[in-house]
Every structure is written in C-alpha cells, then in structure tokens.
Design a protein around this motif. Sequence first.
Motif: not given
Length: 177
Positions: A70-77, A91-94, A100-102, A105-113
Amino acid sequence: MTRNSQAPRIAKSRAGIRPRPGRTRSGNGNAHNDLMNGEIGLDALAGHAGYAVRRFQIWIFQDFIRTLGAVDIRPTQYSVMTVIGANPGLSQMAVAKRLGIERARLVHLLDSLEQRDLVSRVKSATDRRSHALHLTPRGKASLAQFKRLAAEHERHVAEKIGKDNREQLLRILSAFT
C-alpha cells in the motif's frame, strides 16, 4: 498409398499404445500428473543450504511486498532509506558498499526516491565528486510508517518459522551482515 489412406492406419496404431508403467495421461497431454501436483523430487537440492535460503528469500520478499504494498516501497528501497536515516550525510558510495548494491543500481534507486521526495542528495562539502544523502522531512515520516509495516512483516516471519527460530536465524545470518 496416398496420405489420406495412411491416416486411419496411423490413428488406429496410436490408439493401441499404452503409457509406460508409472505414467498417466491427462486431458491436456501431460504424462506425469504428479509433476503437475507439485510432487517433483528435489534430490540433492533438499540438502543444499543455498537452495533453502533462496526459497525462503522468495517467500520473505513476497510477504514484504504484500505487507508494504500500500505504501509502494520495495525491500531494497526500504534498506537504503533505513541506512540513510540511521546515518545522515552518508555518501552514495558508502551506502552502496554497506548494502552490497551496485553503484549504477543505487543511482537509479536514489533517483526514484528523490522523485518521491523521500531522499535528498546534497553536494558534499569535502568532496565535489560525492553527494551526502539525507532523508527529507517527508522521507523521515514515511520511514517511520515503513518501519511499522516492516515490523508487521517480521511478525509474519515469526508466525511462519517460530519466534525462537527467527531469532536463531538472525544470529546465524549475522555473520553475513
């Protein structure tokens, strides 16, 4: 002989064929009803920890997604937001390294958040190439709600495997976190 004259002979000869012992025929042409009923043997897989962990992970993710749907959140998010919430300015790198996220992939995930106004990226004061990650006010409020729902999900896990087994599983898996 013409093709048409052979057709009845072929049909007649196939009608006399019987399935091999242990096999049954169903209306849709499947030879093994037991295979369709989920009675497929796992052989050595039954003793492989990796196989069991993967099957459990599938169940875990399905329940998490259902519980937090209902809140549209995935496990990685959720994981990313939780780490950022606990470590503002990371930092994003940290974050990528810790979870353990590439990086891509993290950049894309952060864009959506960021588009959902849950996370903000601020240029680092010490490194121009880096961004410091923070939860927005909306992100902080949302994370509190996500954590309540995640606690409900963890109750589902305890119901599935037992409270003591859940605690033991967390102790065992802590070597990998």
